[in-house]
Design a protein around this motif. Structure first.
Motif, PDB file in Angstrom:
ATOM      1  N   LYS A  53       0.771  -1.237  -0.074  1.00  0.00           N
ATOM      2  CA  LYS A  53      -0.130   0.063  -0.085  1.00  0.00           C
ATOM      3  C   LYS A  53       0.801   1.366  -0.169  1.00  0.00           C
ATOM      4  N   ILE A  54       1.994   1.497   0.705  1.00  0.00           N
ATOM      5  CA  ILE A  54       2.885   2.377   0.753  1.00  0.00           C
ATOM      6  C   ILE A  54       3.464   2.759  -0.537  1.00  0.00           C
ATOM      7  N   MET A  55       3.704   1.605  -1.230  1.00  0.00           N
ATOM      8  CA  MET A  55       4.589   1.548  -2.537  1.00  0.00           C
ATOM      9  C   MET A  55       3.441   2.243  -3.629  1.00  0.00           C
ATOM     10  N   GLU A  56       2.210   1.554  -3.565  1.00  0.00           N
ATOM     11  CA  GLU A  56       1.104   1.996  -4.395  1.00  0.00           C
ATOM     12  C   GLU A  56       0.884   3.734  -4.119  1.00  0.00           C
ATOM     13  N   LEU A  57       1.001   4.173  -2.867  1.00  0.00           N
ATOM     14  CA  LEU A  57       0.710   5.545  -2.489  1.00  0.00           C
ATOM     15  C   LEU A  57       1.942   6.156  -3.286  1.00  0.00           C
ATOM     16  N   ALA A  58       3.053   5.826  -2.992  1.00  0.00           N
ATOM     17  CA  ALA A  58       4.480   6.552  -3.582  1.00  0.00           C
ATOM     18  C   ALA A  58       4.353   6.652  -4.791  1.00  0.00           C
ATOM     19  N   HIS A  59       3.914   5.565  -5.918  1.00  0.00           N
ATOM     20  CA  HIS A  59       4.061   5.780  -7.189  1.00  0.00           C
ATOM     21  C   HIS A  59       2.820   6.376  -7.644  1.00  0.00           C
ATOM     22  N   ASN A  60       1.979   6.642  -7.040  1.00  0.00           N
ATOM     23  CA  ASN A  60       0.694   7.511  -7.612  1.00  0.00           C
ATOM     24  C   ASN A  60       0.921   8.766  -7.609  1.00  0.00           C
ATOM     25  N   PRO A  61       0.736   9.427  -8.882  1.00  0.00           N
ATOM     26  CA  PRO A  61       0.947  10.718  -8.905  1.00  0.00           C
ATOM     27  C   PRO A  61       0.087  11.924  -8.539  1.00  0.00           C
ATOM     28  N   ASN A  62      -1.151  11.201  -8.388  1.00  0.00           N
ATOM     29  CA  ASN A  62      -2.339  11.968  -7.809  1.00  0.00           C
ATOM     30  C   ASN A  62      -2.527  12.046  -6.253  1.00  0.00           C
ATOM     31  N   SER A  63      -1.794  11.144  -5.631  1.00  0.00           N
ATOM     32  CA  SER A  63      -1.735  10.904  -4.247  1.00  0.00           C
ATOM     33  C   SER A  63      -1.349  11.989  -3.563  1.00  0.00           C
ATOM     34  N   ASP A  64      -1.712  12.313  -2.271  1.00  0.00           N
ATOM     35  CA  ASP A  64      -1.402  13.555  -1.344  1.00  0.00           C
ATOM     36  C   ASP A  64      -0.369  12.826  -0.481  1.00  0.00           C
ATOM     37  N   PHE A  65       0.267  11.714  -0.670  1.00  0.00           N
ATOM     38  CA  PHE A  65       1.178  11.176   0.282  1.00  0.00           C
ATOM     39  C   PHE A  65       2.508  11.749   0.165  1.00  0.00           C
ATOM     40  N   PRO A  66       2.955  12.173   1.277  1.00  0.00           N
ATOM     41  CA  PRO A  66       4.169  13.000   1.508  1.00  0.00           C
ATOM     42  C   PRO A  66       5.494  12.320   1.196  1.00  0.00           C
ATOM     43  N   ARG A  67       5.585  12.126  -0.222  1.00  0.00           N
ATOM     44  CA  ARG A  67       7.103  11.435  -0.589  1.00  0.00           C
ATOM     45  C   ARG A  67       7.643  12.294  -1.612  1.00  0.00           C
ATOM     46  N   PHE A  68       9.043  12.054  -1.805  1.00  0.00           N
ATOM     47  CA  PHE A  68       9.637  12.688  -2.835  1.00  0.00           C
ATOM     48  C   PHE A  68      10.877  11.876  -3.375  1.00  0.00           C
ATOM     49  N   LYS A  69      11.356  12.077  -4.398  1.00  0.00           N
ATOM     50  CA  LYS A  69      12.387  11.010  -4.767  1.00  0.00           C
ATOM     51  C   LYS A  69      13.784  11.803  -4.727  1.00  0.00           C
ATOM     52  N   VAL A  70      14.841  10.773  -4.404  1.00  0.00           N
ATOM     53  CA  VAL A  70      16.101  11.231  -4.452  1.00  0.00           C
ATOM     54  C   VAL A  70      16.844  10.108  -5.506  1.00  0.00           C
ATOM     55  N   GLY A  71      16.946  10.562  -6.713  1.00  0.00           N
ATOM     56  CA  GLY A  71      17.324   9.472  -7.650  1.00  0.00           C
ATOM     57  C   GLY A  71      16.083   8.623  -7.950  1.00  0.00           C
ATOM     58  N   SER A  72      16.233   7.363  -7.647  1.00  0.00           N
ATOM     59  CA  SER A  72      15.215   6.315  -8.004  1.00  0.00           C
ATOM     60  C   SER A  72      14.484   5.955  -6.596  1.00  0.00           C
ATOM     61  N   LYS A  73      15.179   6.326  -5.474  1.00  0.00           N
ATOM     62  CA  LYS A  73      14.609   6.150  -4.204  1.00  0.00           C
ATOM     63  C   LYS A  73      13.921   7.046  -3.482  1.00  0.00           C
ATOM     64  N   PHE A  74      12.665   6.542  -3.059  1.00  0.00           N
ATOM     65  CA  PHE A  74      11.686   7.206  -2.473  1.00  0.00           C
ATOM     66  C   PHE A  74      12.111   7.700  -1.017  1.00  0.00           C
ATOM     67  N   LEU A  75      11.513   8.991  -0.537  1.00  0.00           N
ATOM     68  CA  LEU A  75      11.943   9.281   0.873  1.00  0.00           C
ATOM     69  C   LEU A  75      10.580   9.718   1.115  1.00  0.00           C
ATOM     70  N   ILE A  76      10.202   9.576   2.731  1.00  0.00           N
ATOM     71  CA  ILE A  76       9.130  10.242   3.159  1.00  0.00           C
ATOM     72  C   ILE A  76       9.526  11.165   4.453  1.00  0.00           C
ATOM     73  N   ASN A  77       8.968  12.548   4.027  1.00  0.00           N
ATOM     74  CA  ASN A  77       9.032  13.497   5.460  1.00  0.00           C
ATOM     75  C   ASN A  77       8.343  13.101   6.444  1.00  0.00           C
ATOM     76  N   LYS A  78       8.913  12.707   7.592  1.00  0.00           N
ATOM     77  CA  LYS A  78       8.324  12.325   8.887  1.00  0.00           C
ATOM     78  C   LYS A  78       7.325  13.276   9.265  1.00  0.00           C
ATOM     79  N   THR A  79       7.619  14.489   9.242  1.00  0.00           N
ATOM     80  CA  THR A  79       6.824  15.528   9.868  1.00  0.00           C
ATOM     81  C   THR A  79       5.548  15.570   8.816  1.00  0.00           C
TER      82      THR A  79
END
Length: 93
Positions: A51-77
């Protein structure tokens, strides 16, 4: 025979203590970081990896992720804020 059982128990106990100390150390290191990996996010949030991967890959999701290269990172706050928001909305993921 009893002495061997005592030695085995001591070794098992020693290993369990080492693992607990390592886990506590890893948790402490992650608490100091402003971002987390997908796997850290899964452990932290209790939401499944798929589910986290699905949220991270969905460009329409409001899930707080960003990419560094090919790696997803999530802002904890922002993740904490997002979790509060979806809880208040009673959103189904």
């Amino acid at each position: 025979m009893e002495m061997q059982a005592d030695d085995n128990f001591k070794e098992l106990l020693k290993e369990a203590i080492k693992e607990a100390i390592q886990e506590a150390s890893d948790i402490r290191k992650n608490e100091l970081k402003a971002t987390m990996t997908i796997d850290n996010c899964v452990k932290y949030s209790g939401i499944g990896r798929d589910k986290i991967m699905e949220l991270a890959h969905n460009p329409n999701s409001d899930f707080p992720r960003f990419k560094v290269g090919s790696k997803f990172l999530i802002n904890k706050t922002m993740l904490d804020e997002w979790l509060n928001k979806i809880s208040e909305e009673k959103r189904i993921l």
